[in-house]
Design a protein around this motif. Structure first.
Motif, PDB file in Angstrom:
ATOM      1  N   ARG A  15       0.826  -1.205   0.000  1.00 30.23           N
ATOM      2  CA  ARG A  15       0.000   0.000   0.000  1.00 30.23           C
ATOM      3  C   ARG A  15       0.856   1.249   0.000  1.00 30.23           C
ATOM      4  O   ARG A  15       1.974   1.246   0.496  1.00 30.23           O
ATOM      5  N   CYS A  17       0.752   5.185   1.451  1.00 33.85           N
ATOM      6  CA  CYS A  17       0.061   6.011   2.421  1.00 33.85           C
ATOM      7  C   CYS A  17       1.006   7.102   2.915  1.00 33.85           C
ATOM      8  O   CYS A  17       2.212   7.038   2.706  1.00 33.85           O
ATOM      9  N   GLU A  46       0.317  11.063  -2.382  1.00 31.27           N
ATOM     10  CA  GLU A  46       0.840  11.022  -1.011  1.00 31.27           C
ATOM     11  C   GLU A  46       1.614  12.299  -0.665  1.00 31.27           C
ATOM     12  O   GLU A  46       1.560  12.778   0.465  1.00 31.27           O
ATOM     13  N   GLU A  74      -9.109  13.231   0.926  1.00 30.82           N
ATOM     14  CA  GLU A  74      -8.886  12.414  -0.273  1.00 30.82           C
ATOM     15  C   GLU A  74      -9.163  13.215  -1.541  1.00 30.82           C
ATOM     16  O   GLU A  74      -8.455  13.067  -2.543  1.00 30.82           O
ATOM     17  N   CYS A 147       1.700   0.665   7.077  1.00 38.44           N
ATOM     18  CA  CYS A 147       1.000   0.818   5.794  1.00 38.44           C
ATOM     19  C   CYS A 147       0.731  -0.524   5.121  1.00 38.44           C
ATOM     20  O   CYS A 147       0.244  -0.558   4.017  1.00 38.44           O
TER      21      CYS A 147
END
Length: 148
Positions: A15, A17, A46, A74, A147
């Motif tokens: 992932r 993050c 990110e 987001e 993550c």
């Protein structure tokens, strides 16, 4: 250019993050992502999250998945990643951006004026990243297990 951003990047895991508690970006290895455009769009996403850190633009990064604060952040990160990709001429995976943003449309339907606020935050975030063009980043750190 993304490597000039002063927030350390760790590579590995599945992932991507941003970890505001330790001010670090976690990305999967480049080989784990299908395309270069997808990898750089993820990295830009990110980076935009990291502009919200308390030492930078101080956006609310405390929202949990499903909350309005999370959805708002987001939107900022994804729209910012599109704009940053355009500004840096690194391209973007526009189909992926559109599919991702579709998840957050409900928030905009509920509060249409939020788009103007979010776009202002996006502009400030992208401008902050672009100011770093001449800076150097240190060596990538080890993988952060939070993550994965």
């Amino acid at each position: 250019m993304l490597g000039a951003w002063p927030v350390p990047v760790s590579y590995g895991g599945e992932r991507a993050c941003y970890l505001p508690q330790i001010d670090r970006i976690q990305l999967p290895e480049r080989a784990a992502v299908r395309s270069a455009a997808g990898f750089y769009a993820t990295w830009a996403h990110e980076v935009i999250h990291s502009t919200g850190h308390a030492s930078r633009l101080q956006r609310d990064l405390s929202g949990r998945f499903g909350s309005k604060a999370y959805a708002r952040e987001e939107l900022v990160a994804e729209l910012g990643s599109v704009l940053l990709g355009d500004q840096l001429e690194i391209g973007s995976a526009i189909e992926n951006h559109a599919a991702y943003l579709d998840h957050w449309v409900e928030l905009l339907k509920e509060t249409p004026q939020l788009l103007y606020q979010v776009l202002g935050e996006v502009r400030r975030a992208v401008e902050l990243v672009l100011l770093q063009r001449g800076d150097k980043q240190g060596t990538p750190a080890e993988t952060d297990p939070t993550c994965q």
